[in-house]
Design an enzyme around this catalytic site. Structure first.
Site, short mmCIF file in Angstrom:
data_model
loop_
_atom_site.label_atom_id
_atom_site.label_comp_id
_atom_site.label_asym_id
_atom_site.label_seq_id
_atom_site.Cartn_x
_atom_site.Cartn_y
_atom_site.Cartn_z
N ARG A 68 106.99 -22.80 54.99
CA ARG A 68 108.31 -22.57 55.60
C ARG A 68 108.58 -21.07 55.68
NH1 ARG A 68 112.88 -23.93 52.97
NH2 ARG A 68 113.98 -23.69 54.94
N LYS A 133 108.11 -26.25 41.84
CA LYS A 133 107.66 -26.77 43.14
C LYS A 133 106.26 -27.37 43.04
CE LYS A 133 107.45 -25.57 48.03
NZ LYS A 133 108.11 -24.84 49.12
N ARG A 267 118.72 -20.93 46.42
CA ARG A 267 118.38 -20.66 45.02
C ARG A 267 119.44 -21.29 44.15
NH1 ARG A 267 119.16 -16.52 41.24
NH2 ARG A 267 120.80 -15.51 42.46
C1 BTN Z 1 106.64 -25.27 52.44
O1 BTN Z 1 106.63 -24.05 52.66
O2 BTN Z 1 107.24 -25.73 51.47
C2 BTN Z 1 105.90 -26.21 53.38
C3 BTN Z 1 104.43 -26.20 53.11
C4 BTN Z 1 103.61 -27.11 54.00
C5 BTN Z 1 102.13 -26.96 53.74
C6 BTN Z 1 101.31 -27.98 54.48
S1 BTN Z 1 99.64 -28.07 53.88
C7 BTN Z 1 99.21 -29.10 55.21
C8 BTN Z 1 99.90 -28.55 56.43
N1 BTN Z 1 99.12 -27.50 57.04
C9 BTN Z 1 99.74 -26.33 57.01
O3 BTN Z 1 99.29 -25.27 57.50
N2 BTN Z 1 100.92 -26.44 56.39
C10 BTN Z 1 101.18 -27.81 55.98
#
Ligand code: BTN
Length: 270
Positions: A68, A133, A267
């Site tokens: 994100r 997380k 936060r």
């Molecule tokens: C976040 O930032 O919390 C979301 C993370 C999402 C990661 C997943 S891993 C599989 C898919 N491929 C990516 O490049 N991102 C998502």
């Protein structure tokens, strides 16, 4: 890192062998990759993934995993789950907020089915375990003026993060191994994929309403003081759950404001 539970390689047949019958009905393809830049980009830009049914991709490693707010998602090889699921929706983009929260409920259901207790969700898309997380969810769509919209749901779950890779993560994080959970990555992929496919179908029928209550039961922020940061600056308030569309309800000086997810960070203050 203990080697009592060596990482198993991802295998299409092992994932498919334990996928629920209801979910496998809608699944058109699953691609297992050794290394990819991003499993989400692979599905979003790949050829041959039609508009009917569901296409999934899991990768052992990502060299440019997307998180994100433009962040990188730390994705070392053979350690975690990197799963993306492509499905087309005939709904307008505003529904994506609720859909992404529904996917959070689906991931929590998958974890419960694997006996991982204590999963919570931090609006909009963090998956927490023990207050840190464990994983994240990111929905991406192909840019189109008209539907149907190709939506790729990307899910990352830390299974056994190597310490050197984990050192690069800039927020409190955890993994399943730290909580004594060793479901096996094929079984984990299978359970998460099954629940996500079912949840997406349920969302098409009933929208976020079908998940609202379950989401609120998993809400890690309920009644907590939070600081919200976006392009216009910082705001403080009390988190009061989410509305029928999945927007966060933030109580500020006695008044409830709707906050939609976007380029926002949140936060917990107390
Ligand atoms: C976040 O930032 O919390 C979301 C993370 C999402 C990661 C997943 S891993 C599989 C898919 N491929 C990516 O490049 N991102 C998502």
């Amino acid at each position: 890192m203990s080697n009592t539970h060596p990482a198993e390689a991802l295998e299409e047949q092992r994932i498919l062998s334990v996928i629920s019958a209801a979910a496998s009905f809608g699944l058109r393809s699953i691609t297992v990759l050794g290394e990819v830049d991003s499993s989400t980009r692979f599905l979003l830009e790949g050829e041959g993934f039609g508009e009917a049914g569901v296409h999934a991709c899991v990768a052992e490693a990502q060299t440019a995993g997307r998180g994100r707010r433009g962040r990188a998602w730390v994705s070392p090889g053979g350690a975690n789950l990197y799963l993306s699921v492509l499905r087309s929706f005939a709904v307008v983009p505003e529904f994506l907020q609720g859909l992404s929260l529904a996917v959070g409920v689906a991931v929590a259901r998958a974890m419960q089915s694997l006996d991982v207790q204590g999963i919570a969700l931090k609006w909009p898309n963090d998956i927490l375990l023990g207050g840190a997380k464990l994983g994240g969810i990111l929905l991406e769509t192909s840019a189109r003026g008209q539907g149907p919209w190709r939506v790729v749901t990307g899910i990352g779950i830390n299974v056994r993060m190597p310490a050197d890779a984990g050192a690069g993560i800039d927020q409190p994080w955890t993994d399943l191994a730290a909580h004594g959970a060793h479901p096996g990555r094929n079984r984990l992929a299978s359970r998460v994929l099954s629940e996500v496919i079912l949840a997406q179908a349920q969302f098409v029928e009933g929208g976020f309403g079908a998940f609202h209550r379950d989401w609120e039961l998993l809400d890690a922020l309920r009644d907590r003081q939070v600081e919200l940061h976006d392009a216009s600056g910082s705001r403080w308030g009390t988190a009061r759950g989410v509305d029928a569309g999945g927007a966060l309800l933030l109580e500020v000086q006695g008044r409830c404001e709707r906050v939609v997810s976007g380029d926002i960070s949140l936060r917990v203050v107390t």
